[in-house]
Design an enzyme around this catalytic site. Sequence first.
Site, PDB file in Angstrom:
ATOM      1  N   CYS A   1      46.548  41.310  33.703  1.00 52.20           N
ATOM      2  CA  CYS A   1      45.163  41.280  33.224  1.00 52.20           C
ATOM      3  C   CYS A   1      44.473  42.621  33.391  1.00 52.20           C
ATOM      4  O   CYS A   1      43.674  43.039  32.529  1.00 52.20           O
ATOM      5  CB  CYS A   1      44.375  40.208  33.969  1.00 52.20           C
ATOM      6  SG  CYS A   1      44.494  40.324  35.765  1.00 52.20           S
ATOM      7  N   HIS A  60      41.450  38.451  39.157  1.00 47.18           N
ATOM      8  CA  HIS A  60      41.459  38.700  37.705  1.00 47.18           C
ATOM      9  C   HIS A  60      40.603  39.917  37.409  1.00 47.18           C
ATOM     10  O   HIS A  60      39.750  40.303  38.210  1.00 47.18           O
ATOM     11  CB  HIS A  60      40.879  37.465  37.002  1.00 47.18           C
ATOM     12  CG  HIS A  60      41.220  37.386  35.549  1.00 47.18           C
ATOM     13  ND1 HIS A  60      42.512  37.494  35.083  1.00 47.18           N
ATOM     14  CD2 HIS A  60      40.431  37.225  34.460  1.00 47.18           C
ATOM     15  CE1 HIS A  60      42.489  37.380  33.777  1.00 47.18           C
ATOM     16  NE2 HIS A  60      41.242  37.227  33.360  1.00 47.18           N
ATOM     17  N   ASP A 108      37.499  38.922  27.567  1.00 52.02           N
ATOM     18  CA  ASP A 108      38.680  38.832  28.412  1.00 52.02           C
ATOM     19  C   ASP A 108      39.914  38.851  27.547  1.00 52.02           C
ATOM     20  O   ASP A 108      40.244  37.855  26.894  1.00 52.02           O
ATOM     21  CB  ASP A 108      38.624  37.533  29.216  1.00 52.02           C
ATOM     22  CG  ASP A 108      39.665  37.512  30.312  1.00 52.02           C
ATOM     23  OD1 ASP A 108      39.705  36.523  31.063  1.00 52.02           O
ATOM     24  OD2 ASP A 108      40.444  38.491  30.420  1.00 52.02           O
TER      25      ASP A 108
END
Lengths: 306, 992
Positions: B743, B787, B803
């Site tokens: 991520c 994250h 995202d």
Amino acid sequence: MDQDLAVALATLERVILGKPRQLRLCVACLLARGHLLIEDVPGVGKTTLAHALARVFGLGWNRVQFTSDLLPADIVGVSIFDRATQQFEFRKGPVFTQLLLADEVNRASPRTQSALLEAMEERQVSADGLTYVLPEPFFVVATQNPTEQLGTFALPESQLDRFLMRVELGYPDAAHERELLRSGERRDMLERVQASLDSVRLCQVQQQARRIHVAEALYDYLQRLLLRTRERPDIKLGLSPRAGQGLLRAAQAWALLAGRDAVMPEDVQAVFPAVASHRLMRRDPTAVGDGTEFARELLRSVPVSP
Amino acid sequence: MRLRAAVARWRSALDARAADWVRRRQGEDRLPVELQRRRLYILPTRGGVGFALMLLAMLFAGMNYANSLALMVTFALGSFALVGMNHCHRNLLGLRLVSLEAQPTFAGEPVRIALALENPGVERHDLAARGLGASAHAPSAAAAAITRLELCVPTQRRGRLHLSRLQLATSYPFGLFRCWTWVHLPREVLVYPRPHGTRPPPTGASGREGSRARHESGRDELRDLRSFRDGDSPRQVAWKTYARGMPLLVKEYSGASAESTVFDFAALADLEVEARLSQLCRWVLDAEVRGSRYALWLPERRLEADCGAAHRARCLEALALHGLDAPVAGPVAPRRASPPAASSVRPVLWTIAVFVAAMLLHVDRLPPWCSVAILALAAWRAATALGRRALPRSSLRLSIGALLLLAIVAQFSTITGLAAGTALLAAMGALKLMETAARRDCFVVIGVSLFLVIAACLDRQSLLRLPLYVGAVWLVCTALAIVGTPQVPLATRTAVSIAGRSLAFALPMAIVLFLLFPRLQGEVWALPGNGAGVTGLSNEMSPGAISELSNSYEPAFRVRFSGPAPAPRELYWRGPVMQNFDGYSWRREPRSFYRQAPLRYLGPPYRYRITLEPHQRNWWFALDTPTASPDRNVIFTYDYQLVALRAVTQPTSYDLLSHTQVRATEPLSPLQRRLALQLPAGRNARSVALARELRAGAADDAAFVRALLDLFRDGGYTYTLTPPRLDLDSIDDFLFRTRQGFCGHYASAFAMLARAAGLPARIVTGYQGGEWNPIGSYFIVRQSDAHAWAEVWLDGRGWSRVDPTAVVAPDRLNRGFFESMPSGVSQTDRMLREIGWLADARLAWDTVNTWWKDQVIEFDLRAQLGLLSRLGFDSPRLSQLGALLAAALVAWLAWLALHLGRMERPRDADPLGRAYRRLCARLGRVGLSRRPDEGPLDYALRIDASRPQLGASVRPLLEQYAALRYGPAPQGTGMRDFARGASRLRLRGESA
């Protein structure tokens, strides 16, 4: 209470005036199969009392006057050589009776005392290898004079323990003494006394007394009493287990006389001074004081219920 | 010297004053003396005062660091000391002194004063009696029995020994308090002169008495027969007995013709007074043994001839008191007659055990050599005690101490700080152990052990360690019980049980104190850093940083929503926001003077409470986006992050309100825009070109964002935990070469591309998702849920979250890390989640542990105020709090007294007795109390005699009781009738 017993007590009270409690104690002692020690000054009626007891309960009785040169054979009996049969024959002594009055038991030598006490305990006499059983019921009513110490052999504690109760008569009060003076000799009266019970009936009543119910709470109280006598620091020798058993039997007899079917603490308290006062040995040798008073004070210090 | 003499004089004057006061207050006593409340005094011992000081220090430490466990231990020990005081008082209460006897003795031998104590209650321990300078101890007194004590007072001279008062004391059970009483039973004991002298006694002596003829056989009485001795006159032999075959026996007569001698004081003119008395004493004793009569003539009185115990006593008394007018007072009792030091192996061993146990709590924090050294010292001391060898010399001890100190300083390079301090404390305790001999030293080592326990509480407060702390405190209390009774230490079982019971009684008061005792706000004295490692997100994100965290299954924080929770896709937890990009890593902008722009909040509000695990950094996480800072010491930054002034070193809880959808209300300030567009020159050139190209092809910013997302989705990119390392131009490398990332890579690339296209963008790190715990109804967010995502500024909307993971690995958002990336999880963790009952157990444990942390460990000032406001005190003043605490203390003490009292009379199994006692108590209130030795029938008769009208109703009841209690019939229903009848009884004049 049994009708016969009531009559017996009433008769006794007519003979010995003004001492209902002591008479009751004596009767309770008899019902508990115990031996009685009467300690008192001379002339208050100790012999009369023993005689009356014997007559009221229909018991055969004998009297032995203890002197310092009395021999054991004079009590238990002696073997005599009979020339006719060329054999030794045992002639039974005065102990072979149902109620033996041993007067001034503390005057005889220790050997003679022990002969009597052994007979009391074993309820039998051994002579020449044979054993002769004493009659049933068998009581010894012993007397002693507490004031005269000179020339006496005081009964040791272990022997005193064999007497279930010690009773003191004391002088009668004025009214009863007046009546005594008026009514004359007791001896004649005693001749006229009828037996209210006989030995068989006495045995039955004794069994009945044995069966009076004793609750656990009462055993607790009894044991508390016994423990207290053993643990108090001013008592050198407390009550023995024999004394405890004797106390229980005496209390049962007292309950029977009161007409109850179970022993109450009050019964134990009533017989305790008589049962315990001659067994408790004080630590302080100079302690002067009535043993009975001491026993009563002991009673006051033990609670009935925890 | 003069000072010491003056102090001693002052002290003895004070003692005399106190003794007078006590005597005036209590008056003279008479046997039996019952120790009632009025005559018992209780004060802390020196050990007790030290214990109190120690508790104060522990209280300060606990309040300063707001450490719940430390406070709890302190309050528990304080209440425990109060329970101990109660036990101490009860140990003497109710005892009855039933006899105090002293037998006269001879000079040179000790006078034995015998006490008998009757104990009507439960078993008692550690009773001491003191008088005339001597002391006696009884280690225990059995229940309902009589215990005897004997004081041995040495004597040197003859005379009268006057015992004016006696002290009975105890310091059972823990040696913290001493309860005593004075008994004023004056006793005088005669001390006879020492029988000494070698002169033969006079024979026959003066006067007519010696020469009276014997054998007036007609009058005298035969007393006894004894065996023949050489020299006996033949006239005395019992010949008749001999003729009968018995051995030779001699007749002995009693009566007035027996022999008598006179012991005359004046006849021993050549000796001095004491020698004369001693010689006379010797003669008297010998004469008594022989049984002969003797008279004693002293200058002041004459005792005529007699024999027997009473005469002997009179003679000895006359000898003892010759020439003395006033009674000789005995030696004054010293202030604290110190008992002979008992050889006490068990207390020392228990002290060692407690110290070792307390030290073992720290064994994983201390360096191994330190633990081993201390254990070795403890073992050495134990060997010394068991083998009864001497302790090492002080020079050896000092050198060992210096060595340890140097080593500790070398290891920790400081003597402040929790770890160093603990090591130092343990070393000092071990050294003190090496010189432990007396009870005082044992107390000191136990105190050190308690401090070690507190240090462990300050260090770690987890639920798993709670049983260890409880065990350690119980051990300490047991050791106190054994050390506190040094004469004959308590049996282990008794000590363990009394310590456990006292702690159990102390617990309610400890909990009340814990809840109500006023707390400090903030620290007075801060601890330097714990030394524990930092975990979690940092203020810098480089490629791969986030995936490193995925290994850790540790919980980062827990969240409890007060209403419905958002969908898993919306569970974004905002952490450090990063603005500065150097081509490789992103960093937080340290300057925070930018103004925070107000927001418009859409969608439902979410109220929740977060409990953070300590991570040694300043971030306070929140659901994206929070509305305000929950605490005065936490800044709500311009980029909507919560940053605390101090690092999170303890579990921290706070309440927040968040909205997941927000809109800006103002345009972006130029300063912030510049910050958000900053890119390093000349780096990641290809990516810059790509971004510009894509922006040119898009209609507006939103379309550009969509294009970027399409790039990620369809560009052949994969989402993996272990991408290859990137070059310095990390974005170029990632976008064009490796195409594998986690991520962080995607967010970094996205933000960089957006900036290159002129769109303000920044990275937000934090957590996404969380595990739902159905048992406790809260979310657990772990480090593995860490994250990173991006935020871009869209005109008209403001900062919007984008995202990239949503397009690359949508599973990650929907199902959480664990479900979507099973390869990243270790075997045990997977087992814990997949096996049904293990998973349930794990969640249940987490719930309990969370409750522990929330309610107990984090019970601070705020929580206390919350509790008080729930109780009705909205803004409590200190005085109100004090009043509440005082009321609680009184109530607890009353409950304690009641409970302890009831435990001593376990008679609940006897309802009949209870009813009877109640009836007797009621009758007692109208003046007819039953004497304890009165049976029920006698009682009834007495009542009947004194109050016939009452007797009519009471007598059947008492007879009923007598029948129930002593009668042959079983109890059964009769009991209930009796109880009912007893309670229905009307007594006039009864004070209800």
